[in-house]
Scaffold this motif. Structure first.
Motif, short mmCIF file in Angstrom:
data_model
loop_
_atom_site.label_atom_id
_atom_site.label_comp_id
_atom_site.label_asym_id
_atom_site.label_seq_id
_atom_site.Cartn_x
_atom_site.Cartn_y
_atom_site.Cartn_z
N UNK A 285 -8.47 -5.43 0.15
CA UNK A 285 -9.44 -4.34 0.07
C UNK A 285 -10.57 -4.53 1.07
N UNK A 286 -11.03 -5.77 1.25
CA UNK A 286 -12.07 -6.04 2.23
C UNK A 286 -11.60 -5.70 3.64
N UNK A 287 -10.37 -6.06 3.96
CA UNK A 287 -9.85 -5.77 5.29
C UNK A 287 -9.61 -4.26 5.48
N UNK A 649 1.46 -9.30 -22.07
CA UNK A 649 1.56 -9.39 -20.62
C UNK A 649 2.87 -10.10 -20.30
N UNK A 650 3.84 -9.33 -19.83
CA UNK A 650 5.18 -9.88 -19.62
C UNK A 650 5.24 -10.75 -18.38
N UNK A 651 6.37 -11.43 -18.24
CA UNK A 651 6.58 -12.28 -17.07
C UNK A 651 6.58 -11.47 -15.78
N UNK A 652 6.96 -10.19 -15.87
CA UNK A 652 7.02 -9.33 -14.68
C UNK A 652 5.75 -8.50 -14.52
N UNK A 653 4.70 -8.85 -15.24
CA UNK A 653 3.48 -8.06 -15.16
C UNK A 653 2.90 -8.00 -13.77
N UNK A 654 2.78 -9.15 -13.12
CA UNK A 654 2.24 -9.18 -11.77
C UNK A 654 3.22 -8.58 -10.76
N UNK A 655 4.50 -8.60 -11.08
CA UNK A 655 5.50 -8.03 -10.17
C UNK A 655 5.19 -6.56 -9.89
N UNK A 656 4.89 -5.80 -10.93
CA UNK A 656 4.61 -4.37 -10.75
C UNK A 656 3.28 -4.15 -10.03
N UNK A 657 2.31 -5.04 -10.25
CA UNK A 657 1.03 -4.91 -9.55
C UNK A 657 1.22 -5.14 -8.05
N UNK A 658 1.96 -6.18 -7.69
CA UNK A 658 2.24 -6.45 -6.28
C UNK A 658 3.05 -5.30 -5.66
N UNK A 659 4.05 -4.82 -6.39
CA UNK A 659 4.91 -3.77 -5.86
C UNK A 659 4.10 -2.52 -5.53
N UNK A 660 3.19 -2.16 -6.39
CA UNK A 660 2.36 -0.98 -6.17
C UNK A 660 1.54 -1.13 -4.89
N UNK A 661 0.96 -2.31 -4.69
CA UNK A 661 0.12 -2.52 -3.52
C UNK A 661 0.94 -2.62 -2.23
N UNK A 683 -8.59 2.44 0.42
CA UNK A 683 -9.80 1.68 0.09
C UNK A 683 -10.40 2.17 -1.22
N UNK A 684 -10.56 3.47 -1.35
CA UNK A 684 -11.11 4.02 -2.60
C UNK A 684 -10.21 3.68 -3.78
N UNK A 685 -8.92 3.79 -3.57
CA UNK A 685 -7.97 3.48 -4.66
C UNK A 685 -8.07 2.02 -5.07
N UNK A 686 -8.15 1.11 -4.09
CA UNK A 686 -8.15 -0.31 -4.41
C UNK A 686 -9.44 -0.76 -5.08
N UNK A 687 -10.56 -0.13 -4.70
CA UNK A 687 -11.81 -0.44 -5.40
C UNK A 687 -11.67 -0.11 -6.89
N UNK A 688 -11.04 1.03 -7.17
CA UNK A 688 -10.77 1.40 -8.55
C UNK A 688 -9.69 0.52 -9.17
#
Length: 900
Positions: A285-287, A649-661, A683-688
């Motif tokens: 987000x900073x970049x 919070x499932x084992x694949x919880x972070x998987x979906x967060x990474x995939x979205x980004x 940028x606006x989306x990631x701040x949210x």
């Protein structure tokens, strides 16, 4: 209900409160003693301790009685007995004490000796010396960054120490203050989960390796949930516990969107794996801020150069654009139309298709390299600060999955351990891989079929829009004015693009919903052996599908639409002439504005839907789950029940967060040349996104088990691949989708006045109209009679010896496009590789700190052993040698290894 006796007393004895007279004072002592006895009989359950108030609850298991109760009770008895053999202490809350009157809660506590044993097994790093390296301070920009900073105790909740792997035979080597708090809660729940994952639930004397681990007990319904507890409520502090409260106050609230993230506190509370995700998301987000600023400047340049756009002026000029009669846009129900009807569309195209676009496309190719290289440095610093330098994923990720052991009935001898282990035969593995590959191919083909259907929709509806907009002119001499009014607001191409993009977005979301379940099913069917292998295979399948699903429509508009049209009298049809689906033409202002529309709808729609889904679904589910306990007093609503109704919070919880980004990263890199404002939207989306994710983790999810990770894993390679591909796609967009190269060729090779005057006439070819079109009345034909009409292409006019073949200008433009692609790719790649070579992956100060820490470890270990030897030698002259208290002694509890 717990009632505080203080409500009956003021600060001074004998005062009249709540309407009671002073005479009540004589009887108040008896009432006060009664209330104290009531408190003892009904102590507060909003606690993270056992009933004795001393032993901390490190993990909670829940279960209910059901039809298969006897079998499950037998499993639970065996499992809990084996847990006690390992040294864990258990305490059960009866279902009569729960609000639903049917759920039992098993509370687990790990004593100090158990923690020490498994900290040694897991090689957990603990402090042995306070760091003597001064922390760098941003003194020069302190005044500027002060509003964005958090308090020091939030950013650095722990002092900086030099650490070393824990060794229970050298406890006096480490800085152990309070033995009860030496291991933080995140380490405690990680150790307990390690034990739970390897503890068997078969009776003593039996040997069934398949009956092992809490995951299997959860899958067969023996237990309904397993989770560590949050330390307090998120809106108020607890007893010696305030980490969750601080995370909510300083991180999870949206009003903190401009503040830095408390990464050390996140790591301490949730573990390194979740900490790395938020560190990466924050850095990304900073970049994005830099890319968003440059993209905004390029867009502003397009707005400010509005009046210098000679091409649009010619299109809008009634004497130029108004006098050019264009060929019909479809074979039926379409009339001839004036070029000036696309005046507004040409102005809109100029906002994104101008000289600054070339600069921005090259800048983004360099920006993505800077982002990836600087992230490596940031990641290396976190690895050192979070004691992950010597961490091996094998300790956690390469352990055999319980599902692999269950489904693999074949066994073979392990040459290293000399034990029989589960094995998947080659023929079974090949069959599973073939089925998996066929399934993935089928679903990708389904996506392409849906995209083909959307294209067919575009071709069919395009003719309808063209006829509607054209027929708005009617008769009686008002055709031209009506065409200008309606066509100036929206062209057939733009109307088709907007509606098709919306339909395509709906199809994307539907296919995405189903394929997520299919991807998990086929990955389970392949039976990967380790957790790391499972995660990497799922990442590959999901990203491959998402790549085709989200980007295929953009690839079509960017590289195929308007490229295979043909010319009047010899048009190209999608399914052959018998289907009458004539290939789409680009908007008169160019195809870039249509790519911009497609990108904006899909990207913005995905981000909006994703945030709504992430915020509302957990909130509604938790509201429904906790509706029975909302009206209970806080002290009677136990901490384990409060956390039990939260989302798991499932084992694949972070998987979906990474995939979205990562999908978003593809949007702002692969097609950014068509939409310079894409980084700003991201940028606006990631701040949210940061605050929504923080809010979910802090208020809506159970506390996840702390786990370690050195980096973002396989996502790093995907980002590198997308970065390289983005250079190629943006070069092709600038060459074949944008009108920049044709304009430059005309300006420098064909313009007589070294200006863009006459470009419109140069970019349009002529076609001789053979007969009156069937859809035009004779009166209308004579009123707007022309012997020729114009179309977008570079072909010889009728009557030329090579009529309707490409002119030399076409080949000059094609050569310029190919040259531009080669030059841009080589320039950007050379700069990328030079930057990557110039920027070291590990900062020099981090290298120095790692070397110093290793040096101090060796020095302190040497001194420790020398002092220990001196004490033993001096004691041997006085008394007979005795076994040192710190020597290695057999554990009184059973120790579970990874080889179960």
């Amino acid at each position: 209900m717990k009632i505080s006796a203080s409500i009956f007393y003021g600060h001074k004895r004998g005062e009249r409160l709540f309407g009671f007279p002073a005479c009540v004072k004589a009887k108040s002592s008896t009432l006060w003693l009664f209330l104290l006895q009531t408190d003892k009989l009904h102590p507060s359950k909003d606690t993270v301790f056992f009933r004795d108030g001393v032993r901390r609850i490190d993990f909670v298991l829940s279960y209910v009685d059901d039809k298969d109760g006897e079998k499950k009770q037998e499993r639970r008895r065996a499992f809990e007995a084996n847990l006690e053999k390992t040294g864990l202490e258990l305490e059960t809350e009866d279902k009569s004490d729960s609000k639903d009157q049917k759920t039992y809660f098993l509370k687990i506590h790990a004593p100090r000796d158990v923690l020490a044993t498994y900290a040694d097994v897991l090689k957990i790093k603990v402090p042995f010396k306070k760091s003597d390296i001064p922390q760098s301070q941003d003194v020069a920009l302190e005044w500027f960054t002060q509003p964005f900073r958090l308090p020091g105790n939030i950013m650095h909740p722990e002092p900086d120490y030099f650490t070393y792997h824990f060794d229970k035979t050298k406890t006096d080597f480490f800085l152990i203050g309070d033995k009860d708090t030496f291991f933080p809660p995140s380490t405690r729940n990680r150790i307990v989960f390690y034990i739970l994952s390897r503890c068997a639930y078969y009776k003593e004397g039996q040997k069934d390796r398949e009956k092992t681990g809490i995951k299997r007990l959860l899958s067969n319904g023996t237990y309904t949930a397993a989770f560590p507890l949050h330390d307090c409520r998120y809106w108020k502090k607890g007893r010696n516990a305030e980490e969750r409260y601080n995370l909510y106050k300083h991180w999870a609230r949206f009003l903190c969107f401009y503040k830095e993230q408390p990464l050390n506190l996140i790591k301490k509370y949730y573990g390194e794996k979740i900490g790395i995700y938020f560190a990466w998301l924050g850095f990304y987000t900073e970049m994005l801020f830099l890319a968003a600023v440059v993209g905004l400047i390029c867009f502003i340049y397009g707005v400010l150069s509005y009046d210098d756009n000679i091409t649009s002026k010619e299109i809008c000029d009634p004497k130029i654009g108004g006098s050019i009669m264009m060929c019909p846009l479809c074979d039926k129900n379409c009339t001839f139309w004036r070029l000036d009807s696309t005046c507004l569309s040409s102005w809109q195209s100029h906002l994104f298709d101008n000289e600054a676009t070339v600069f921005f496309a090259m800048f983004m190719g360099i920006w993505v390299t800077l982002f990836l290289e600087f992230w490596k440095r940031r990641q290396a610093r976190l690895e050192y600060e979070w004691d992950l330098v010597d961490f091996e994923e094998e300790q956690q990720e390469l352990q055999t999955r319980p599902e692999f052991e269950i489904k693999c009935t074949n066994r073979r001898l392990n040459k290293i351990t000399q034990e029989m282990e589960p094995h998947l035969p080659l023929h079974s593995r090949c069959a599973r891989y073939c089925l998996s590959g066929a399934t993935v191919t089928f679903w990708i083909s389904l996506i392409l079929a849906c995209i083909t259907g959307v294209i067919a929709y575009r071709l069919a509806v395009y003719a309808s829009f063209a006829s509607i907009i054209g027929n708005h002119g009617g008769e009686s001499g008002i055709h031209k004015n009506k065409t200008l009014l309606v066509g100036g607001l929206i062209t057939p191409q733009l109307a088709t693009s907007v509606t098709a993009s919306c339909i395509n977005f709906v199809i994307i979301m539907i296919l995405n919903f189903f394929y997520e379940k299919v991807a998990i099913w086929i990955t389970d069917m392949e039976i990967p052996k380790t957790h790391l292998e499972y995660e990497n295979r799922l990442i590959t399948k999901m990203f491959m599908f998402q790549f085709v699903n989200y980007y295929s429509s953009c690839f079509y508009v960017a590289f195929f639409k308007g490229k295979f049209v043909g010319y009047p009298g010899n048009y190209t049809y999608m399914f052959g002439k018998w289907k009458k689906f004539r290939n789409e033409e680009c908007d008169p202002g160019g195809c870039l504005i249509e790519l911009t529309t497609q990108l904006l709808i899909v990207m913005a729609g995905k981000q909006l839907w994703g945030n709504i889904q992430e915020a509302l679904l957990p909130l509604m589910r938790n509201w429904w789950s906790s509706r029975k306990g909302r009206h209970n007093p806080e002290n009677h609503y136990s901490r384990w029940e409060q956390d039990h109704v939260l989302q798991n919070f499932s084992q694949l919880g972070l998987f979906y967060e990474y995939l979205e980004m990562v999908i978003q990263f593809g949007f702002i890199t692969l097609f950014v040349a068509s939409f310079p404002l894409a980084p700003l939207l991201a940028l606006f989306n990631n701040i949210l996104e940061i605050r929504v994710d923080a809010w979910k983790f802090t208020t809506q999810f159970r506390r996840p088990v702390a786990s370690k990770a050195r980096n973002i894993g396989a996502w790093q390679e995907i980002l590198n691949s997308v970065a390289i591909l983005s250079v190629v796609t943006n070069a092709f967009i600038m060459a074949f989708t944008s009108d920049m190269i044709p304009r430059m060729v005309y300006l420098y090779a064909y313009s007589n006045s070294t200006s863009m005057k006459g470009y419109i006439n140069s970019s349009l070819s002529e076609y001789r109209i053979p007969i009156r079109p069937q859809n035009m009345t004779e009166d209308n034909w004579f009123r707007h009679f022309n012997t020729t009409c114009r179309y977008r292409d570079y072909r010889h006019p009728p009557g030329h010896e090579n009529e309707y073949t490409h002119t030399m200008q076409f080949w000059h433009i094609l050569a310029a496009k190919m040259a531009f692609i080669i030059i841009m790719e080589h320039v950007v790649f050379v700069v990328k590789f030079f930057i990557a070579w110039m920027i070291p992956d590990v900062p020099s100060d981090v290298k120095a700190r790692i070397k110093r820490e290793r040096y101090l470890i060796q020095e302190h270990l040497h001194n420790y052993e020398v002092e220990k030897l001196k004490l033993q030698l001096s004691a041997s002259f006085i008394t007979e040698p005795q076994t040192s208290e710190t020597s290695l002694t057999p554990d009184k509890h059973e120790v579970l290894s990874e080889c179960l």
